[in-house]
Design an enzyme around this catalytic site. Structure first.
Site, PDB file in Angstrom:
ATOM      1  N   CYS A 146       0.837  -1.211   0.000  1.00 30.88           N
ATOM      2  CA  CYS A 146       0.000   0.000   0.000  1.00 30.88           C
ATOM      3  C   CYS A 146       0.869   1.257   0.000  1.00 30.88           C
ATOM      4  CB  CYS A 146      -0.931  -0.020   1.202  1.00 30.88           C
ATOM      5  SG  CYS A 146      -1.955   1.456   1.282  1.00 30.88           S
TER       6      CYS A 146
ATOM      7  N   CYS B 154      -0.517   4.082   2.099  1.00 25.30           N
ATOM      8  CA  CYS B 154      -0.355   3.936   3.558  1.00 25.30           C
ATOM      9  C   CYS B 154       1.089   4.202   3.968  1.00 25.30           C
ATOM     10  CB  CYS B 154      -0.687   2.523   4.024  1.00 25.30           C
ATOM     11  SG  CYS B 154      -2.124   1.804   3.259  1.00 25.30           S
ATOM     12  N   ASP B 155       2.042   3.693   3.186  1.00 25.82           N
ATOM     13  CA  ASP B 155       3.430   3.642   3.660  1.00 25.82           C
ATOM     14  C   ASP B 155       4.405   4.520   2.887  1.00 25.82           C
ATOM     15  OD1 ASP B 155       2.580   1.774   5.516  1.00 25.82           O
ATOM     16  OD2 ASP B 155       2.903   0.097   4.146  1.00 25.82           O
TER      17      ASP B 155
END
Ligand code: NDP
Length: 316
Positions: free
Chosen positions: A141, A144-145
């Protein structure tokens, strides 16, 4: 200790666009829906940045905000949303009979009708070095990261719309993005391909796969292999993003519902009916073809209407 299982009229398993749309329709039809959110409340859209293709948002909307709004809309009509997971099911074969369900490993429920909207999850390559370094620089992701790799060099695997979109996202945060596409062309839409190819700090490598992720505790590099020549090359990176598609989250229904070879639940004709009476499936759990938020929402609506008709036909 409770002895009687809790009775639920309409149980909705999963909280993406399909589940919440089913909940909106079910709540408005007085079907008293209870949504179990699953492990990723809000579903895959909570890991997306901009959603530009959902009708009604001329300026676009960020995925998490859209999911909060869908939840609020479902709750406005009386949907009960529970943060929890359905862990086992025992679907009845007899029309009108309730289905037995267990939530969070121990809570027993019986549901008159069940709408499955469990969606799909990211796939990984499955090679040992990738698995070992998950959480240590390997991620599925970018949204997300990606932030953790600000100003650093990263790589992304995949040639679909997700990989292209995430490569473009990462290019704004990271100094360089190497994109590994296993074929000689991408599967992504032409518009996305053009966008990716026009970004100067994205280096697209066609016919290229991951040979090994390098690093002990954290990702330090990547060894790539050219599928045509067999030539290997090492690059220094700190993050590796995997964007190679998804697997439907249907394992708990195996043996009870008819599925295809990869686990997508099969529905009957143009309906959301499964092979069990009173059990309906919508969204990515049953759709490997379109997989869009808007199509998931559409099938969520269909599932609620199918469930409503089922309940009406089996009222005692
Ligand atoms: P896709 O299935 O479309 O693409 C997966 C990609 O990963 C393909 O390029 C595939 O290669 C590659 N791949 C699969 N397995 C491996 C492997 N083991 N090693 C290397 N590469 C591999 O998945 P997406 O997640 O990209 O997209 C899913 C759906 O969501 C699509 O319908 C897409 O259009 C849609 N989507 C739409 C967006 C938008 O409109 N904004 C954004 C994101 C997704 P190959 O082609 O060789 O099989």
């Amino acid at each position: 200790m409770s002895t009687q299982p809790e009775h639920i009229k309409t149980l909705i398993i999963g909280s993406g666009p399909a589940g919440y749309t089913a909940a909106i329709y079910a709540a408005r039809a007085d079907m008293r829906p209870v949504v179990y959110t699953g492990m990723e409340p809000g579903g895959q859209l909570t890991t997306t940045t901009e959603v530009d293709n959902f009708p009604g948002y001329p300026e676009g909307v960020d995925g998490p905000s859209m999911m909060v709004q869908l939840q609020q809309q479902a709750e406005r009509f009386g949907t009960e949303v529970r943060i929890g997971q359905i862990t086992s099911v025992e679907f009845n074969e007899i029309p009108g009979q309730p289905h037995k369900v267990v939530a969070d490993g121990s809570k027993e429920l019986v549901a008159d009708t069940v709408i499955i909207s469990t969606g799909a999850s990211a796939k990984y390559l499955g090679i040992p070095s990738e698995q070992r370094l998950r959480g240590g620089g390997v991620s599925a992701c970018a949204v997300c990261d990606g932030f953790f790799y600000k100003g650093q060099e990263v790589a992304i695997v995949g040639g679909g719309d997700t990989a292209a979109e995430e490569a473009s996202y990462l290019s704004k945060i990271c100094s360089k993005v190497t994109m590994l596409v296993r074929k000689d062309q991408m599967r992504a839409s032409k518009a996305m391909q053009h966008r990716v190819e026009s970004i100067p700090n994205i280096d697209v490598r066609y016919n290229t796969e991951v040979d090994e992720v390098l690093g002990d505790q954290v990702v330090e590099g990547l060894r790539m292999v050219n599928r045509l020549t067999g030539e290997k090359e090492e690059i220094a990176i700190t993050g590796l993003f995997i964007a190679i598609g998804h697997k439907p989250n249907t394992d708990i229904f195996k043996g009870q519902l008819v599925m295809d070879e990869v686990g997508y639940i099969q529905t009957q004709g143009k309906t959301t009916k499964t092979n069990k009476p009173g059990v309906f499936a919508c969204g990515d759990a049953q759709d490997k073809e379109y997989r869009q938020a808007i199509t998931a929402a559409g099938t969520g609506c269909m599932a609620a209407l199918d469930a409503e008709r089922y309940l009406a036909a089996n009222e005692s």
